[in-house]
Motif scaffolding. Structure first.
Motif, PDB file in Angstrom:
ATOM      1  N   GLN A  57     -58.949 -77.520  75.521  1.00 47.37           N
ATOM      2  CA  GLN A  57     -58.152 -76.733  76.465  1.00 47.37           C
ATOM      3  C   GLN A  57     -57.364 -75.653  75.750  1.00 47.37           C
ATOM      4  OE1 GLN A  57     -55.496 -79.118  78.869  1.00 47.37           O
ATOM      5  NE2 GLN A  57     -54.155 -77.369  79.268  1.00 47.37           N
ATOM      6  N   SER A  58     -56.689 -76.017  74.659  1.00 47.24           N
ATOM      7  CA  SER A  58     -55.915 -75.022  73.921  1.00 47.24           C
ATOM      8  C   SER A  58     -56.815 -74.040  73.196  1.00 47.24           C
ATOM      9  CB  SER A  58     -54.997 -75.727  72.924  1.00 47.24           C
ATOM     10  OG  SER A  58     -55.755 -76.505  72.000  1.00 47.24           O
ATOM     11  N   GLY A  59     -57.954 -74.511  72.703  1.00 44.28           N
ATOM     12  CA  GLY A  59     -58.874 -73.621  71.993  1.00 44.28           C
ATOM     13  C   GLY A  59     -59.496 -72.581  72.895  1.00 44.28           C
ATOM     14  N   LEU A  60     -59.788 -72.971  74.152  1.00 45.46           N
ATOM     15  CA  LEU A  60     -60.380 -72.035  75.109  1.00 45.46           C
ATOM     16  C   LEU A  60     -59.327 -71.283  75.906  1.00 45.46           C
ATOM     17  CD1 LEU A  60     -63.319 -74.181  76.576  1.00 45.46           C
ATOM     18  CD2 LEU A  60     -63.427 -72.463  74.762  1.00 45.46           C
ATOM     19  N   GLY A  61     -58.062 -71.791  75.893  1.00 45.46           N
ATOM     20  CA  GLY A  61     -57.008 -71.150  76.650  1.00 45.46           C
ATOM     21  C   GLY A  61     -57.189 -71.279  78.149  1.00 45.46           C
ATOM     22  N   THR A  66     -59.666 -76.716  84.645  1.00 44.29           N
ATOM     23  CA  THR A  66     -60.861 -76.048  84.120  1.00 44.29           C
ATOM     24  C   THR A  66     -61.454 -76.846  82.966  1.00 44.29           C
ATOM     25  OG1 THR A  66     -60.002 -73.879  84.765  1.00 44.29           O
ATOM     26  CG2 THR A  66     -61.763 -73.918  83.121  1.00 44.29           C
ATOM     27  N   ALA A  67     -60.590 -77.335  82.080  1.00 42.06           N
ATOM     28  CA  ALA A  67     -61.073 -78.124  80.948  1.00 42.06           C
ATOM     29  C   ALA A  67     -61.773 -79.392  81.420  1.00 42.06           C
ATOM     30  CB  ALA A  67     -59.912 -78.477  80.021  1.00 42.06           C
ATOM     31  N   SER A  68     -61.281 -79.967  82.527  1.00 40.57           N
ATOM     32  CA  SER A  68     -61.881 -81.206  83.022  1.00 40.57           C
ATOM     33  C   SER A  68     -63.300 -80.998  83.525  1.00 40.57           C
ATOM     34  CB  SER A  68     -61.026 -81.795  84.147  1.00 40.57           C
ATOM     35  OG  SER A  68     -61.102 -81.009  85.329  1.00 40.57           O
ATOM     36  N   LEU A  69     -63.713 -79.736  83.733  1.00 38.46           N
ATOM     37  CA  LEU A  69     -65.092 -79.475  84.137  1.00 38.46           C
ATOM     38  C   LEU A  69     -66.080 -79.978  83.088  1.00 38.46           C
ATOM     39  CD1 LEU A  69     -64.824 -75.861  85.617  1.00 38.46           C
ATOM     40  CD2 LEU A  69     -65.223 -77.983  86.877  1.00 38.46           C
ATOM     41  N   LEU A  70     -65.653 -80.064  81.845  1.00 36.93           N
ATOM     42  CA  LEU A  70     -66.553 -80.530  80.789  1.00 36.93           C
ATOM     43  C   LEU A  70     -66.925 -82.005  80.964  1.00 36.93           C
ATOM     44  CD1 LEU A  70     -64.992 -78.722  77.707  1.00 36.93           C
ATOM     45  CD2 LEU A  70     -67.222 -78.276  78.745  1.00 36.93           C
ATOM     46  N   THR A  71     -66.079 -82.750  81.653  1.00 33.77           N
ATOM     47  CA  THR A  71     -66.442 -84.128  81.972  1.00 33.77           C
ATOM     48  C   THR A  71     -66.912 -84.250  83.417  1.00 33.77           C
ATOM     49  OG1 THR A  71     -64.107 -84.583  82.442  1.00 33.77           O
ATOM     50  CG2 THR A  71     -64.941 -85.189  80.272  1.00 33.77           C
ATOM     51  N   THR A  72     -66.538 -83.296  84.267  1.00 33.56           N
ATOM     52  CA  THR A  72     -66.960 -83.336  85.663  1.00 33.56           C
ATOM     53  C   THR A  72     -68.386 -82.840  85.830  1.00 33.56           C
ATOM     54  OG1 THR A  72     -64.678 -82.923  86.349  1.00 33.56           O
ATOM     55  CG2 THR A  72     -66.393 -82.573  87.994  1.00 33.56           C
TER      56      THR A  72
END
Length: 432
Positions: A57-61, A66-72
């Motif tokens: 999340q911090s690396g992509l800003g 939005t970050a949770s889409l990587l597991t969703t």
């Protein structure tokens, strides 16, 4: 005139018959090992992301949602791409298709190494699609290859899923440290077990369907492509959508998966926000898989001996409720180890039960493939909303109380559908 025949040479007969038997036993053991290696890879692509989600999340800003889409995304893919499995199986065959899924998983994980958000999310979609197809194939493969040992194999299958998730959850943060703080390389490391599973499975994938492992041995592996996806079965598959048993299995699969993936995604963040370090939060999540492994290994074999039949379903729901309530009321100090023990036992039992019911509620491998497609297709589409909804609730409320209460409330329909799925009857049996 009576003809007297010589007695058979009993000394040599056992030696001759034992050779094919040994060959068939070795081949069955090899197939079992290959299936379990494939199962080991079916949760790594998701479980490895949760412990480093804050770093991503911090690396992509980007925002937490939005970050949770990587597991969703993978979970939605588990559902959406599951419905492609019958056509793919018909084209290439069950065992070859399993090999192709491992190649696709390896490629998808490798693509995520490319320093681009598009590559990260695109590789995640590919991983999810490959796992979706493998998810549907695995119960059908167990039903066909190990129909006489369903309880044992489904227990081992569920255990392999948990071990893969535990290893990924526990090692991804240390791997990130070993790779100089690079979460991309830590995620990319998990290409190794996928390649290993592919290499081991290649001989089985290339074997002609129906070919016995040794000369004169009984054929135990009929051609699955023809067995489960002939055009005449299409109306029967459509009938499942009007069958209460199929819907019970599907509902239980979806609701327990929703709970599992929501917890897998956000429990490290819940613990971290309560004061646990990122490293310890990952270890706690990994630890929960240890009691999960115990439950997944033992529950399927015990289903036929437990009465009433809904007892293991109720037990798994109660354990999950205790864990979620504990995380809500006392998420810090030493108590998280208690809550994660309860969560592991509850979720391990629920996952093993949902997969085993797919097999037990089907009279043969053909029906297993159809029920697996429906249950995992619709079930994972439902489950995909779990991580996304929890992330959205957290963003709106600014805390974890409401998301955790929602998880507790969802255990009620999970209990009801699981109890219905536990009834000893088959799909399309008219309720018998």
């Amino acid at each position: 005139m009576t003809t007297i025949s010589e007695p058979p040479d009993t000394a040599s007969t056992p030696a001759i018959s034992r050779r094919p038997a040994r060959g068939a036993a070795f081949f069955s053991a090899y197939v079992a090992a290959g299936l379990l290696l494939i199962a080991f890879n079916l949760r790594i692509g998701v479980a490895s992301v949760g412990p480093v989600l804050s770093s991503i999340q911090s690396g992509l800003g980007v925002s937490p949602a939005t970050a949770s889409l990587l597991t969703t995304i993978p979970v939605f893919a588990f559902g959406a791409f599951a419905f492609l499995t019958p056509a793919l199986t018909r084209r290439v065959g069950l065992h070859r298709l399993l090999g192709i899924t491992m190649a696709a998983v390896a490629i998808g994980i490798g693509v995520r190494l490319i320093p681009s958000p598009i590559a990260l999310f695109g590789g995640t979609v590919l991983v999810g699609a490959a796992i979706a197809v493998a998810n549907v194939c695995m119960p059908a493969a167990v039903k066909q290859d190990f129909g006489h040992r369903v309880g044992l194999m489904m227990g081992l299958y569920s255990t392999s899923l948990f071990i893969g998730a535990a290893v990924a959850a526990g090692l991804t943060v240390p791997l990130m440290s070993a790779f100089g703080g690079s979460w991309r390389e830590a995620l990319g490391f998990w290409v190794v077990p996928a390649v290993l599973a592919l290499v081991v499975w290649i001989p089985r994938a290339l074997r002609r369907p129906g070919r016995p492992p040794v000369a004169d041995a009984p054929v135990a592996h009929a051609p699955m492509a023809d067995a489960i996806t002939e055009p005449r079965d299409e109306p029967r598959f459509a009938r499942l959508f009007r069958d209460p048993v199929a819907w019970a299995v599907t509902g239980f699969m979806g609701l327990q998966s929703l709970s599992y993936y929501a917890a897998l995604t956000w429990i490290p963040s819940i613990l971290h926000d309560a004061g646990t370090t990122q490293h310890d939060a990952g270890l706690l999540l990994a630890y929960s898989s240890i009691p999960g492994i115990l439950a997944a290994l033992t529950v399927p074999a015990a289903i036929g001996r437990l009465r009433p039949a809904w007892l293991p379903v109720a037990g798994s729901a109660v354990l999950c409720a205790v864990a979620f309530a504990g995380l809500l009321l006392a998420p810090s100090d030493a108590l998280p180890w208690v809550w994660m023990t309860a969560l592991g036992l509850g979720q391990g039992a629920a996952i093993a039960l949902s997969l085993t019911y797919i097999v037990l509620r089907s009279p043969d491998a053909r029906h297993t493939a159809h029920v697996s497609t429906m249950a995992q297709g619709i079930g994972y589409l439902l489950a995909g909303f779990g991580p996304l909804a929890l992330g959205a609730l957290h963003s709106v409320t600014g805390g974890w109380a409401v998301p955790i209460i929602a998880l507790i409330a969802l255990l009620i329909p999970q209990l009801l559908t699981g109890a219905a799925a536990s009834r000893e009857r088959h799909v399309l049996s008219g309720g018998r």
